[in-house]
Design an enzyme around this catalytic site. Structure first.
Site, PDB file in Angstrom:
ATOM      1  N   CYS A 155      -3.981  54.842  12.305  1.00 26.08           N
ATOM      2  CA  CYS A 155      -3.878  53.499  11.734  1.00 26.08           C
ATOM      3  C   CYS A 155      -5.225  52.804  11.921  1.00 26.08           C
ATOM      4  O   CYS A 155      -6.190  53.421  12.350  1.00 26.08           O
ATOM      5  CB  CYS A 155      -2.718  52.701  12.329  1.00 26.08           C
ATOM      6  SG  CYS A 155      -2.905  52.203  14.050  1.00 26.08           S
ATOM      7  N   ARG A 200       0.761  50.864  15.015  1.00 28.72           N
ATOM      8  CA  ARG A 200       1.529  51.824  14.212  1.00 28.72           C
ATOM      9  C   ARG A 200       1.310  53.276  14.621  1.00 28.72           C
ATOM     10  O   ARG A 200       2.278  54.031  14.745  1.00 28.72           O
ATOM     11  CB  ARG A 200       1.194  51.652  12.728  1.00 28.72           C
ATOM     12  CG  ARG A 200       1.600  50.308  12.179  1.00 28.72           C
ATOM     13  CD  ARG A 200       1.105  50.110  10.772  1.00 28.72           C
ATOM     14  NE  ARG A 200      -0.356  49.975  10.774  1.00 28.72           N
ATOM     15  CZ  ARG A 200      -1.105  49.925   9.682  1.00 28.72           C
ATOM     16  NH1 ARG A 200      -0.538  50.025   8.496  1.00 28.72           N
ATOM     17  NH2 ARG A 200      -2.414  49.786   9.767  1.00 28.72           N
ATOM     18  N   ASP A 244       1.487  46.594   8.856  1.00 26.27           N
ATOM     19  CA  ASP A 244       0.816  46.464  10.150  1.00 26.27           C
ATOM     20  C   ASP A 244       1.394  45.268  10.911  1.00 26.27           C
ATOM     21  O   ASP A 244       1.195  44.122  10.519  1.00 26.27           O
ATOM     22  CB  ASP A 244      -0.678  46.273   9.934  1.00 26.27           C
ATOM     23  CG  ASP A 244      -1.475  46.391  11.210  1.00 26.27           C
ATOM     24  OD1 ASP A 244      -0.894  46.268  12.315  1.00 26.27           O
ATOM     25  OD2 ASP A 244      -2.698  46.590  11.111  1.00 26.27           O
TER      26      ASP A 244
END
Length: 159
Positions: A8, A14, A126
């Site tokens: 990520c 994440r 996100d």
């Protein structure tokens, strides 16, 4: 052993969530020995930082163990080492390809590409920006479940 690297932007929300979720799924199925699972970032912004507290809280809520870790940035060598490099959104994929110098071996995908039911999204939002760790977890869990099932089927299909 299959080597999986989740990616990520910062490697604190994440990708770390996906790392620990898949490790937990594999452990519960007695498959930990078949996988090496890690995570990294495309940016340098969070290097050295531990997993975001919101991710830790969600993992605690779901009973998923995690360890202290330090965010790191993906390198070109990671492309050679890992079998699967899995980003969370289109921006991650663009940056992965830039870092890796392309995807000649077809190792790069998005996590929700693996999900049986992606819903109406193909990117994992996100939570650094949205604050919604529940939605991120739901998508990560769905993608990891699909990934693990497809890897298990591929193993069984070998001659």
């Amino acid at each position: 052993m299959k080597k999986i690297l989740f990616i990520c932007h910062g490697n604190i929300c994440r990708s770390t969530m996906a790392e620990f979720v898949l490790k937990d799924m594999a452990a519960k199925q007695g498959l930990s020995h078949e996988f090496e699972i890690a995570s990294a970032a495309t940016s340098r912004e969070e290097i050295g930082n531990d997993t975001h507290h919101g991710t830790k809280c969600k993992l605690d809520e779901m009973g998923i163990p995690y360890t202290r870790r330090r965010a790191r940035q993906m390198t070109a060598a990671d492309y050679a080492y890992y079998d699967y490099i899995i980003g969370m959104d289109d921006a991650n994929i663009r940056n992965i390809l830039r870092i890796a110098g392309g995807d000649a071996e077809g190792k790069v995908s998005k996590l929700l590409d693996w999900a049986d039911d992606r819903g109406d999204r193909d990117d994992i939002a996100d939570p650094w920006y949205t604050g919604n760790f529940d939605l991120t977890y739901d998508d990560v869990e769905r993608g990891c479940r699909g990934l693990l099932e497809k890897l298990k089927k591929a193993k069984c299909a070998r001659p």
